[in-house]
Motif scaffolding. Sequence first.
Motif, PDB file in Angstrom:
ATOM      1  N   GLY A 255      44.943  33.397  45.699  1.00 18.30           N
ATOM      2  CA  GLY A 255      44.566  33.017  44.343  1.00 18.30           C
ATOM      3  C   GLY A 255      43.236  32.303  44.296  1.00 18.30           C
ATOM      4  N   GLU A 256      43.028  31.376  45.240  1.00 12.01           N
ATOM      5  CA  GLU A 256      41.763  30.640  45.260  1.00 12.01           C
ATOM      6  C   GLU A 256      40.584  31.579  45.451  1.00 12.01           C
ATOM      7  OE1 GLU A 256      40.683  27.824  44.557  1.00 12.01           O
ATOM      8  OE2 GLU A 256      42.465  26.596  44.416  1.00 12.01           O
ATOM      9  N   ALA A 257      40.688  32.481  46.412  1.00 13.22           N
ATOM     10  CA  ALA A 257      39.574  33.386  46.689  1.00 13.22           C
ATOM     11  C   ALA A 257      39.295  34.297  45.496  1.00 13.22           C
ATOM     12  CB  ALA A 257      39.862  34.215  47.940  1.00 13.22           C
ATOM     13  N   SER A 258      40.341  34.841  44.892  1.00  9.20           N
ATOM     14  CA  SER A 258      40.162  35.718  43.735  1.00  9.20           C
ATOM     15  C   SER A 258      39.463  34.981  42.599  1.00  9.20           C
ATOM     16  CB  SER A 258      41.520  36.248  43.247  1.00  9.20           C
ATOM     17  OG  SER A 258      42.144  37.029  44.228  1.00  9.20           O
ATOM     18  N   ILE A 259      39.924  33.787  42.311  1.00  5.71           N
ATOM     19  CA  ILE A 259      39.367  33.026  41.200  1.00  5.71           C
ATOM     20  C   ILE A 259      37.937  32.591  41.487  1.00  5.71           C
ATOM     21  CG2 ILE A 259      39.554  30.830  39.965  1.00  5.71           C
ATOM     22  CD1 ILE A 259      42.611  31.203  40.084  1.00  5.71           C
ATOM     23  N   ARG A 260      37.705  32.090  42.670  1.00  7.62           N
ATOM     24  CA  ARG A 260      36.365  31.604  42.999  1.00  7.62           C
ATOM     25  C   ARG A 260      35.338  32.731  43.008  1.00  7.62           C
ATOM     26  NH1 ARG A 260      36.200  26.481  41.515  1.00  7.62           N
ATOM     27  NH2 ARG A 260      37.719  25.181  42.608  1.00  7.62           N
TER      28      ARG A 260
ATOM     29  N   TYR B   7      54.271  37.752  40.746  1.00 11.06           N
ATOM     30  CA  TYR B   7      53.207  38.642  40.294  1.00 11.06           C
ATOM     31  C   TYR B   7      52.926  38.515  38.802  1.00 11.06           C
ATOM     32  CZ  TYR B   7      53.587  41.119  44.747  1.00 11.06           C
ATOM     33  OH  TYR B   7      53.595  41.444  46.067  1.00 11.06           O
ATOM     34  N   GLU B   8      53.981  38.496  37.982  1.00  8.24           N
ATOM     35  CA  GLU B   8      53.774  38.552  36.537  1.00  8.24           C
ATOM     36  C   GLU B   8      53.021  37.318  36.047  1.00  8.24           C
ATOM     37  OE1 GLU B   8      53.916  41.073  33.510  1.00  8.24           O
ATOM     38  OE2 GLU B   8      55.055  41.409  35.328  1.00  8.24           O
ATOM     39  N   ASP B   9      51.933  37.543  35.358  1.00  3.16           N
ATOM     40  CA  ASP B   9      51.117  36.462  34.785  1.00  3.16           C
ATOM     41  C   ASP B   9      50.605  35.483  35.841  1.00  3.16           C
ATOM     42  OD1 ASP B   9      51.430  37.431  32.214  1.00  3.16           O
ATOM     43  OD2 ASP B   9      53.278  36.310  31.903  1.00  3.16           O
ATOM     44  N   LEU B  10      50.454  35.962  37.059  1.00  3.82           N
ATOM     45  CA  LEU B  10      50.113  35.081  38.166  1.00  3.82           C
ATOM     46  C   LEU B  10      48.796  34.360  37.956  1.00  3.82           C
ATOM     47  CD1 LEU B  10      51.165  34.240  40.897  1.00  3.82           C
ATOM     48  CD2 LEU B  10      50.000  36.177  41.922  1.00  3.82           C
ATOM     49  N   LEU B  11      47.768  35.109  37.696  1.00  3.47           N
ATOM     50  CA  LEU B  11      46.459  34.465  37.611  1.00  3.47           C
ATOM     51  C   LEU B  11      46.311  33.649  36.338  1.00  3.47           C
ATOM     52  CD1 LEU B  11      44.201  37.184  39.168  1.00  3.47           C
ATOM     53  CD2 LEU B  11      44.747  34.946  40.091  1.00  3.47           C
TER      54      LEU B  11
END
Length: 317
Positions: A193-198, A303-307
């Motif tokens: 999650g951190e890598a995707s968001i950053r 998975y659902e609404d994860l980000l």
Amino acid sequence: MESFIAAVRAGNTDGVHELLKQGADPDIVDEHGTPMVTLAVEAFDTEMLGTLLMRADAVDLERVDAGGRTPLMRAIELGDPDVVYSLLAEGARLEAEDAEGRDALALARYWHERDIEAEVRRRSGGPGPVRRRVIHSESPWTCEELSLGDVRFRTGRSAVLTDLEPRCGVAPSFDELLSRVLAEPNVDHAVWGEASIRLAERRDWAVWDSAAALRGARDPLERYIGAEVLRTTNLFDESDETPFDGPLVDLFLPWVVEEEDHRVVWSLTAGLTDTADPQVEPALPRGEAVLDALVRPCEDSPYEDLLHDIAHHRGFC
């Protein structure tokens, strides 16, 4: 004082709250010189941490323990992202240095490179097997806890490092972040999650092209992180021009038809759903069928609404 320390150690948040109302000082230390906030950090007790920090005006987050470590330094060492984020949200200083002159970012790098299991064994001195268990955090992400005897560490150090770098003006390369996520094969791990968001925060076409190139990777985990970075970039873009909508649809529509991994199909379907392009509708039934067959029956799947959840938790939206 002793009753307050005992309540913190026991994780008795109601008792601590009541004692604070009666005027107890949350900034005291125990007989070993450990501040109360650090006791909560060492217990991975975010609820107790929040209770103590309700009196943030009375708590010195730079107070060091007997080892010269602030609560943030100790949290980085122990590797729980939620504990680190809680301290940062209350103003813990990244610039503070330990006895060896390392600030928060330098410490995060140091601990990221350490072998956690070996560290647990070294500090425990015990011969038994290291116990592992999955920790479901306040965010939708997970990490593992490794323990032997009374020694406990958590495996969120890569996520902590990935979070601290942009706070300190550091932008690691796409390939470096890719290697971090692939080192954690569980896609629910916090570093994903951190890598995707950053990466998405950069709104950078070079990042977009690197992520899109992973469509042809043989490893489904590489395809998954590529799809996640792309859809997150589009999801978090709030500009009126929506520059990523068209390229995402052009890439995801043919990709979702041929993709075989259900995690990647979910990411592609979610990305397409987030657009307003009418071309998307015919492609959605396949993605939804995959979700029905493979993802939705997994009750513990985040998975659902994860980000959306992680972004809200971290204050990005």
